[in-house]
Design an enzyme around this catalytic site. Structure first.
Site, PDB file in Angstrom:
ATOM      1  CB  SER A  11       3.356  -6.570  -0.512  1.00 11.27           C
ATOM      2  OG  SER A  11       2.918  -6.987   0.766  1.00 11.27           O
ATOM      3  N   GLY A  12       5.994  -7.733   1.252  1.00 10.22           N
ATOM      4  CA  GLY A  12       6.635  -8.905   1.849  1.00 10.22           C
ATOM      5  C   GLY A  12       5.676 -10.039   2.183  1.00 10.22           C
ATOM      6  CG  HIS A  13       1.501  -9.442   3.740  1.00  9.61           C
ATOM      7  ND1 HIS A  13       0.246  -9.986   3.635  1.00  9.61           N
ATOM      8  CD2 HIS A  13       1.392  -8.185   3.275  1.00  9.61           C
ATOM      9  CE1 HIS A  13      -0.583  -9.068   3.142  1.00  9.61           C
ATOM     10  NE2 HIS A  13       0.095  -7.974   2.911  1.00  9.61           N
ATOM     11  CB  CYS A  46      -8.256  -4.467   1.060  1.00 12.10           C
ATOM     12  SG  CYS A  46      -6.538  -4.862   1.099  1.00 12.10           S
ATOM     13  CG  ASN A  92      -6.154  -7.837  -5.894  1.00 11.83           C
ATOM     14  OD1 ASN A  92      -5.941  -7.096  -6.865  1.00 11.83           O
ATOM     15  ND2 ASN A  92      -7.094  -7.579  -5.016  1.00 11.83           N
ATOM     16  CB  THR A 136      -0.924  -0.006   1.237  1.00 15.38           C
ATOM     17  OG1 THR A 136      -1.768  -1.162   1.150  1.00 15.38           O
ATOM     18  CG2 THR A 136      -1.780   1.248   1.302  1.00 15.38           C
TER      19      THR A 136
HETATM   20  N1  PLP Z   1      -1.622  -4.373  -4.309  1.00 20.35           N
HETATM   21  C1  PLP Z   1      -2.181  -5.574  -4.513  1.00 20.35           C
HETATM   22  C2  PLP Z   1      -2.420  -6.058  -5.912  1.00 20.35           C
HETATM   23  C3  PLP Z   1      -2.559  -6.364  -3.424  1.00 20.35           C
HETATM   24  O1  PLP Z   1      -3.145  -7.555  -3.633  1.00 20.35           O
HETATM   25  C4  PLP Z   1      -2.319  -5.868  -2.111  1.00 20.35           C
HETATM   26  C5  PLP Z   1      -2.754  -6.638  -0.931  1.00 20.35           C
HETATM   27  O2  PLP Z   1      -3.724  -7.368  -0.971  1.00 20.35           O
HETATM   28  C6  PLP Z   1      -1.706  -4.607  -1.964  1.00 20.35           C
HETATM   29  C7  PLP Z   1      -1.388  -3.891  -3.084  1.00 20.35           C
HETATM   30  C8  PLP Z   1      -1.450  -4.031  -0.608  1.00 20.35           C
HETATM   31  O3  PLP Z   1      -0.295  -4.619  -0.046  1.00 20.35           O
HETATM   32  P1  PLP Z   1      -0.062  -4.546   1.546  1.00 20.35           P
HETATM   33  O4  PLP Z   1      -1.040  -5.470   2.175  1.00 20.35           O
HETATM   34  O5  PLP Z   1       1.371  -4.989   1.714  1.00 20.35           O
HETATM   35  O6  PLP Z   1      -0.243  -3.133   1.945  1.00 20.35           O
END
Ligand code: PLP
Length: 380
Positions: A199-201, A325, A151, A72
């Site tokens: 993103s790490g997780h 999210c 996603n 994010t």
């Molecule tokens: N972008 C995409 C395509 C995602 O799937 C996600 C998380 O689901 C993010 C951004 C956000 O990443 P983070 O959870 O590390 O903030």
């Protein structure tokens, strides 16, 4: 109860090797990387190693990596940063209708500040048409932001083509590669992108860790003000354990990529065949050719996706209806709606997202459980 996790696009388990790399920095090696003494130098070395591994995953140079608090923040830094940098040159940004909220809401924020945002449409498989980008570009466009892989559906965009169109017009190109990383090969130079979010997780690293690739020569203004951390690009004492973990996760992701793609691809095929063979009607959402190997999004017309997911959860099976999210929202998926699905079709889907630790037995268990749940629901 046996538990099965098929929600790797929401998050992934911390890899034991990542944990091992992190642990010393949560205990005895507590130095501040800005300190000149031994403790500090040890922490600094951990950042340098992590930067090398992160860059290596995407074919970048270590100096082109800025550590952030996650996908994010990386998306925000890229989009808001370039908007600040180039506001005198133009006021238009082009993105797509199916981006993650981190991109969409960054763009909507800029819209409120007077920028003009164009949301490119996608076809019924969730892919943009590069010629739409070509037509949308004009002299006022300062940035194009198109996600690498979606996603919810796993659909992979024609990124190289889109980036080369933007580059030919001298427009900077950002991609959100949060879901693509570790699942398909990424090379920032072959793709021709200028900024890329990680993103790490999502790759078995720690939550709250991420990185933004910023191509050498591009210097967006600082958005988080303070000390001279991250070579003056993002202030704040670095989260050394998380960054060390991210680096190890990137190293593993690169090393394991062929095997991860092979295993998840094989399991996804079996899952898809199992579902389509036993459950009718069931409709796969997204591109069949151009998609992540680990993701399967299926609509079950006449049923409520959220209700299905809850019933599977009661049987120990973790799936989702779309973006994590967006999970609390009862709104139909805006991604599927952008692909031309009706409200009803966009409300009856389940996203299965697999990881390298999943097994054939788990796939068979999920197919059987889903079949049972749907039979029961249809009988009611
Ligand atoms: N972008 C995409 C395509 C995602 O799937 C996600 C998380 O689901 C993010 C951004 C956000 O990443 P983070 O959870 O590390 O903030």
């Amino acid at each position: 109860m046996q538990r099965t996790y098929f929600d790797h696009n929401a998050t992934t388990r911390l890899d034991p090797s990542v944990l091992n790399v992190m642990l010393p920095f949560l205990a005895d090696n507590y130095g501040n990387p800005s300190s000149i003494h031994w403790f500090g130098r040890d922490a600094r070395r951990a950042l340098d190693t992590a930067r090398r591994h992160t860059a290596d995953l995407i074919g970048a140079e270590p100096e082109e990596i800025v550590f952030t608090s996650g996908g994010t923040e990386s998306d925000n830094q890229a989009i808001l940063g370039i908007a600040c940098l180039l506001r005198d040159r133009g006021d238009r940004i082009i993105t797509t209708a199916i981006e993650h909220q981190a991109v969409l809401n960054s763009c909507l924020h800029l819209q409120q500040m007077g920028f003009r945002i164009t949301f490119l449409p996608v076809d019924s498989e969730g892919r943009i048409d590069p010629s739409d980008l070509e037509h949308a570009l004009d002299k006022d466009v300062i940035l194009v932001s198109i996600m690498h892989a979606n996603n919810e559906t796993g659909t992979v965009q024609p990124l190289r083509e889109a980036a080369s169109i933007a580059r030919a017009r001298g427009v900077l190109f950002h991609t959100d590669a949060v879901q693509a990383a570790g699942r398909i090969p990424i090379d920032v130079n072959k793709l021709g992108v200028d900024l890329l979010s990680l993103s790490g997780h999502k790759i078995h690293g720690p939550k709250g860790s991420g990185a933004l690739f910023v191509r050498r020569g591009i210097q967006p203004p600082v958005l988080i003000h303070g000390g001279h951390h991250e070579h003056g690009r993002r202030a704040g004492t670095e989260n050394v354990p998380a960054i060390a973990g991210l680096g190890e996760a990137c190293r593993l992701a690169k090393e394991r990529l062929p095997e991860t793609a092979r295993v998840t691809g094989m399991l996804r095929e079996r899952l898809e065949k199992g579902i389509l063979g036993q459950i009718n009607p069931a409709l796969v959402n997204g591109s069949l050719e151009s998609r992540l190997p680990n993701t399967l999004n299926v609509s079950f017309p006449g049923l409520d996706g959220q209700f299905l997911a809850i019933n599977l959860d009661l049987m120990g099976i973790a799936v989702s209806t779309g973006s994590a999210c967006h999970a609390e929202s009862r709104e139909p998926s805006y991604v599927l709606k952008a692909m031309g699905r009706s409200d009803e079709e966009a409300s009856c889907c389940i996203r299965f997202s697999l990881g390298h630790e999943n097994t054939v037995d788990e796939v068979d268990r999920v197919v059987a459980a889903l079949n049972q749940v749907i039979k029961d629901l249809r009988a009611v």
